[in-house]
Design an enzyme around this catalytic site. Structure first.
Site, PDB file in Angstrom:
ATOM      1  N   ARG A  34       0.824  -1.217   0.000  1.00  0.00           N
ATOM      2  CA  ARG A  34       0.000   0.000   0.000  1.00  0.00           C
ATOM      3  C   ARG A  34       0.854   1.261   0.000  1.00  0.00           C
ATOM      4  NH1 ARG A  34      -5.001  -1.522   4.129  1.00  0.00           N
ATOM      5  NH2 ARG A  34      -5.968  -3.064   2.752  1.00  0.00           N
ATOM      6  N   LYS A 196     -18.833 -15.236   2.848  1.00  0.00           N
ATOM      7  CA  LYS A 196     -20.268 -14.992   2.963  1.00  0.00           C
ATOM      8  C   LYS A 196     -20.924 -14.424   1.716  1.00  0.00           C
ATOM      9  CE  LYS A 196     -20.097 -14.191   7.974  1.00  0.00           C
ATOM     10  NZ  LYS A 196     -20.421 -13.248   9.064  1.00  0.00           N
ATOM     11  N   GLY A 349      -8.834  -7.223  -0.179  1.00  0.00           N
ATOM     12  CA  GLY A 349      -7.638  -7.467   0.614  1.00  0.00           C
ATOM     13  C   GLY A 349      -7.109  -8.889   0.523  1.00  0.00           C
ATOM     14  N   GLY A 372     -13.792  -2.971   0.520  1.00  0.00           N
ATOM     15  CA  GLY A 372     -15.174  -2.496   0.541  1.00  0.00           C
ATOM     16  C   GLY A 372     -15.439  -1.464  -0.542  1.00  0.00           C
TER      17      GLY A 372
END
Length: 400
Positions: A34, A196, A349, A372
């Site tokens: 990053r 999920k 990620g 996200g």
């Protein structure tokens, strides 16, 4: 919104929101991916003679000063990468920060302490944002990883500075992801993994309108197989989403979207096992075992589905890849995607970690730095960071 090359930054104090939320181990940066992602923006500002003030969060200090989450080791690593001194400020607002900024010379870099040491950051508190804005003439957002967060350093600060823009990393994210959404070459294949279905509902429904094929792996595949009536042993299944999964499968059928699910798994008693129990066809998972990775037949099936792809978007691993015993399915998929003759975009990620582990970053078109924010953008949502930059530019135009 405006991008960095359109803004006169010479001799200006430029506050740059970066995403330096990197893993630390014994006070040392364990993965600097990053940090490297924002080097182009920092280098450009230095060469333009700007006074560069960097701000970021790290971890979850919950609005309190906790030196476990200090950005000081990040300043050291950034200095090594730039081969220049990076000054470090033990605060991100207030007199100390203002004093250190005042002493900055053109081309010098200062990294502020963790923004989340103050509750005002995550609360998007305007007073906190104004304190940040006092440090700079210009604000640049180069942190796609937090672009979906309405935080003070992402949104509030844009209301308190005169000039705003996007850095090179943010610009690259917008351009590549928009390209996949607006004019994808076909066949367009979307791949979703992870634990999920609930975290991917938005993007699944959005992509059903855009893609030709959807490939699903990871524990989220269990919910779809269970929705079709199959028994998955002790595998993770979101029982409350079975009806939703059936609706998604029906939509795919109506829209002629090929929907691929695993046909075999690597099974075991749990994700911590050092060795998997072996290959289980999806119809024969033992009652006391879990599906922990896609099996070899599934890898072959997914490779075949990708052979003619011209656009691929992937988010989420195919199994419990952190454990080498259950990583092969994900690694196989990485190799298959790296051979695609077309646009290949990877985001998230865990997926990002996988790509670097496999060493195929250079073979892919683009690896997004967002998790996200990647999902929200690909769903077609307006991200708070981008909206804030647009509104900042609009207000500047009104002032003229």
């Amino acid at each position: 919104m405006r991008y960095l090359p359109d803004i006169d930054v010479k001799n200006k104090k430029v506050l740059v929101r970066v995403d330096f939320n990197v893993p630390l181990e014994d006070g040392v940066v364990r993965d600097d991916t990053r940090i490297r992602s924002s080097l182009k923006t920092i280098d450009y500002l230095q060469k333009q003679g700007a006074k560069v003030i960097l701000c970021s969060h790290l971890g979850k200090p919950k609005g309190e000063k906790n030196l476990k989450f200090s950005l000081k080791p990040v300043a050291q690593r950034l200095g090594e990468l730039l081969d220049k001194e990076v000054k470090f400020c033990p605060d991100c607002i207030g007199e100390i920060a203002q004093s250190m900024v005042k002493e900055l010379k053109s081309g010098e870099v200062l990294l502020l302490e963790n923004l989340r040491f103050y509750p005002g950051e995550q609360q998007n508190d305007l007073d906190f944002a104004k304190e940040l804005a006092k440090l700079a003439d210009i604000y640049i957002n180069d942190a796609f990883g937090v672009a979906h967060r309405a935080h003070a350093s992402v949104v509030g600060v844009t209301k308190a500075v005169k000039e705003c823009g996007a850095g090179f990393l943010l610009q690259k994210e917008i351009e590549y992801l928009s390209k996949a959404l607006k004019q994808p070459k076909r066949p367009f294949v979307a791949i979703f993994g992870g634990a999920k279905v609930s975290t991917k509902l938005g993007i699944l429904n959005a992509f059903l309108k855009k893609v030709d094929k959807i490939i699903v792996g990871g524990a989220m595949a269990n919910t779809f197989l269970s929705a079709k009536g199959y028994k998955l042993g002790a595998s993770l299944v979101e029982v409350d989403l079975l009806e939703t999964a059936r609706e998604i499968l029906n939509k795919a059928k109506k829209k002629n979207v090929a929907f691929y699910l695993p046909v075999d798994f690597i099974c075991g008693p749990g994700p911590e096992e050092k060795v998997g129990k072996g290959v289980c066809p999806f119809l024969e998972i033992p009652e006391n075992e879990m599906a922990l990775d896609i099996g070899p037949a599934t890898s072959i099936l997914y490779a075949e589905a990708l052979k003619d792809a011209k656009t691929v978007v992937w988010n989420g691993p195919m199994g419990a890849f952190e454990n080498p015993a259950f990583s092969q399915g994900s690694l196989n998929l990485v190799e298959d995607i790296s051979r695609v003759d077309g646009l290949t975009i990877v985001g998230g990620g865990d997926t990002d970690a996988l790509i670097h582990k496999a060493g195929v970053v250079e073979k892919l078109s683009f690896v997004s730095t967002g998790g996200g924010s990647f999902l929200k953008f690909m769903e077609g949502n307006e991200l708070p960071a981008l909206l804030a930059l647009k509104e900042c530019e609009q207000k500047k135009g009104e002032r003229k």
